[in-house]
Design a protein around this motif. Sequence first.
Motif, PDB file in Angstrom:
ATOM      1  N   VAL A  75      -0.883  -9.556  -2.461  1.00  0.00           N
ATOM      2  CA  VAL A  75      -0.819  -8.092  -2.508  1.00  0.00           C
ATOM      3  C   VAL A  75      -2.226  -7.497  -2.517  1.00  0.00           C
ATOM      4  O   VAL A  75      -2.520  -6.516  -1.805  1.00  0.00           O
ATOM      5  CB  VAL A  75      -0.017  -7.641  -3.738  1.00  0.00           C
ATOM      6  N   ALA A  76      -3.125  -8.082  -3.323  1.00  0.00           N
ATOM      7  CA  ALA A  76      -4.508  -7.587  -3.381  1.00  0.00           C
ATOM      8  C   ALA A  76      -5.202  -7.738  -2.031  1.00  0.00           C
ATOM      9  O   ALA A  76      -6.045  -6.899  -1.657  1.00  0.00           O
ATOM     10  CB  ALA A  76      -5.277  -8.335  -4.470  1.00  0.00           C
ATOM     11  N   ASN A 100       0.809  -1.217   0.000  1.00  0.00           N
ATOM     12  CA  ASN A 100       0.000   0.000   0.000  1.00  0.00           C
ATOM     13  C   ASN A 100       0.847   1.274   0.000  1.00  0.00           C
ATOM     14  O   ASN A 100       0.305   2.374   0.170  1.00  0.00           O
ATOM     15  CB  ASN A 100      -0.924   0.016   1.228  1.00  0.00           C
ATOM     16  N   THR A 101       2.141   1.137  -0.188  1.00  0.00           N
ATOM     17  CA  THR A 101       3.037   2.301  -0.182  1.00  0.00           C
ATOM     18  C   THR A 101       3.105   2.917  -1.579  1.00  0.00           C
ATOM     19  O   THR A 101       3.395   2.206  -2.552  1.00  0.00           O
ATOM     20  CB  THR A 101       4.452   1.887   0.267  1.00  0.00           C
ATOM     21  N   THR A 140      -0.189 -16.177  -6.953  1.00  0.00           N
ATOM     22  CA  THR A 140      -0.215 -16.157  -5.485  1.00  0.00           C
ATOM     23  C   THR A 140       0.341 -14.842  -4.945  1.00  0.00           C
ATOM     24  O   THR A 140      -0.163 -14.300  -3.943  1.00  0.00           O
ATOM     25  CB  THR A 140       0.595 -17.333  -4.915  1.00  0.00           C
ATOM     26  N   LYS A 141       1.368 -14.323  -5.591  1.00  0.00           N
ATOM     27  CA  LYS A 141       1.921 -13.035  -5.171  1.00  0.00           C
ATOM     28  C   LYS A 141       0.873 -11.925  -5.336  1.00  0.00           C
ATOM     29  O   LYS A 141       0.682 -11.081  -4.440  1.00  0.00           O
ATOM     30  CB  LYS A 141       3.160 -12.701  -5.999  1.00  0.00           C
ATOM     31  N   TRP A 177      -3.011 -12.113   3.929  1.00  0.00           N
ATOM     32  CA  TRP A 177      -2.752 -13.401   3.278  1.00  0.00           C
ATOM     33  C   TRP A 177      -1.274 -13.497   2.896  1.00  0.00           C
ATOM     34  O   TRP A 177      -0.920 -14.060   1.858  1.00  0.00           O
ATOM     35  CB  TRP A 177      -3.631 -13.556   2.041  1.00  0.00           C
ATOM     36  N   ASP A 178      -0.439 -12.949   3.735  1.00  0.00           N
ATOM     37  CA  ASP A 178       0.992 -12.883   3.399  1.00  0.00           C
ATOM     38  C   ASP A 178       1.614 -14.250   3.165  1.00  0.00           C
ATOM     39  O   ASP A 178       2.615 -14.370   2.441  1.00  0.00           O
ATOM     40  CB  ASP A 178       1.755 -12.168   4.511  1.00  0.00           C
ATOM     41  N   TRP A 179       1.059 -15.281   3.782  1.00  0.00           N
ATOM     42  CA  TRP A 179       1.633 -16.622   3.632  1.00  0.00           C
ATOM     43  C   TRP A 179       1.655 -17.072   2.171  1.00  0.00           C
ATOM     44  O   TRP A 179       2.515 -17.878   1.777  1.00  0.00           O
ATOM     45  CB  TRP A 179       0.851 -17.624   4.487  1.00  0.00           C
ATOM     46  N   LEU A 180       0.703 -16.541   1.368  1.00  0.00           N
ATOM     47  CA  LEU A 180       0.724 -16.882  -0.060  1.00  0.00           C
ATOM     48  C   LEU A 180       2.006 -16.390  -0.716  1.00  0.00           C
ATOM     49  O   LEU A 180       2.597 -17.066  -1.568  1.00  0.00           O
ATOM     50  CB  LEU A 180      -0.485 -16.268  -0.769  1.00  0.00           C
TER      51      LEU A 180
END
Length: 391
Positions: free
Chosen positions: A201-202, A139-140, A196-197, A210-213
Motif C-alpha cells: 500500500v505504501a 490512494n482513494t 507485506t500488505k 509492488w502489488d505482488w506483495l
Amino acid sequence: MGDLGMIIPAGMLFAAFLLKLPALCRNRHDILLGAVCGLLLMASLVFLLAAVPTIAAINRVSGVPNLAAPVVYSVLTAFSGACLVLIIIWRGGTTERTRRASRLCVIVYGTVIVALNTLFVLGDASEERLRDFDTHYANTPFIREMIVLYLLAHTMAAVVTAALCWHWSRRVTGELRAGLVLIVIGYLLNLGFDGTKLVAVAARWADEDWDWLSTRAAPPLASLAAPLIGGGFVLPLVTQRLGIGWRTAVRYRRLGPLASRLNDAAGGGAPGVTIGPWASLELRLIRREAAIHDGIISLRPYFDGAVREEVLARALAQGHPPDEAEILADAAMIAAAGRAHEADPGRTSPTGDGSSVQPSTRADDLVRMSVALRTSPLVQEAARRATLSGA
C-alpha cells in the motif's frame, strides 16, 4: 495463490471446530471451550469469505461493488479482537482486572468495525476488484483510511497477542507451552502478512507498483498462520482431554479385580441405576466406584481383624513401607471376607473383632488394593487360607 489457498485453511479450521463440537455439547458451561470453538468457526469464516468466489458472490448478491471488502475486514477485525480477549481470559481467569481488559478490547475493536464500515460508505469504490482491492484503492479517500485502519488493528492484535503468549509460555510447561508457542509462530506470520500488505500500500503512495506483495506474498502467510493459531488454542484442550481419558481408562481397568471380588462376594453391591452399552467411560468409572463402596459395606460382617493384623505384620517384616503394608493388609482382609461370604452367605453381624476394623475407602487406596488382589502373594495366600478354613 489460487482459491485453494483460502479454501483449504477454511476446511481445516472448520474440521477442527467439528472435532471439538461434541465436547462442547457435553460441556455447555465450559466458557473456554466455547470460546475456542467460536474462534475456530470464525477463523474458518474469515478464509471462506476471503476466497475470490465468495467475494464475487457477496458483491453480486448485494449489488454493491466491493461490499465484500468491509465484510471481510470486519470479520477479520472481530476475529483479531476475539483472540486477544480469549488470551486475556485464558491467562487471567475471571478477575475484575481481566474483565476490564476484555471489555476494553471489545469496545476498541467494536469501534474499529463501525469505523471500517463508515469509511466504506463515505468512500468511492465503484470498480469491483476481487484480488487487489487493497492496492487498487490505496490512494482513494476514505477507502485508503479503511484499508490502513484494518491493517493497523490486525497488526496491533498480533503484536499484543504474540507478546502475551510469549511471556506466558516462559512461565509454563508441557502442552500449554507448546500451544502458546504455536500461537506465537502463527501471529508472527500474521505480522508478516500485515507488513507485506502495508508495504504494498505504501508503495502505491510513492507511485510504485509492488502489488505482488499484497496479492501473492501476503496470502500464503495468512494461510499458514491460521492453522497454527487454531492448533495452538486447541492443543492444550485436546491433550488435557486425552490425558483425562487415559487416566480414567487406567483407573477403571485397575479397579477391575476389586470390583469383581466385591460383585461376586456381595451380589454386585447395592442396586443402582443401570447404564447402557454406550455410556461414557467416566460414567462407568463412577458406577464401578459406587459398586465397590456398596460391596465393602455388604462385606462388613465378614471382616476379620486378625487376618488384617497378620498380613500387616508379615508385610512389614518383608520390608514393605508402612503405607503399602496397610494397603496389603486391607486387600487381604477383603479377599478373606469374600471367601468367607462364599462359605457362609447371609451373615448379618460380625464375628470376633471385625466390627472394629474397616478397610480404607480412599479413592487411590482402592486402586492400590485392587492391584494387590491381583499381584500380591500375601493377599492371595490370605484368600486361600480363608477358603481352606471354611471361614
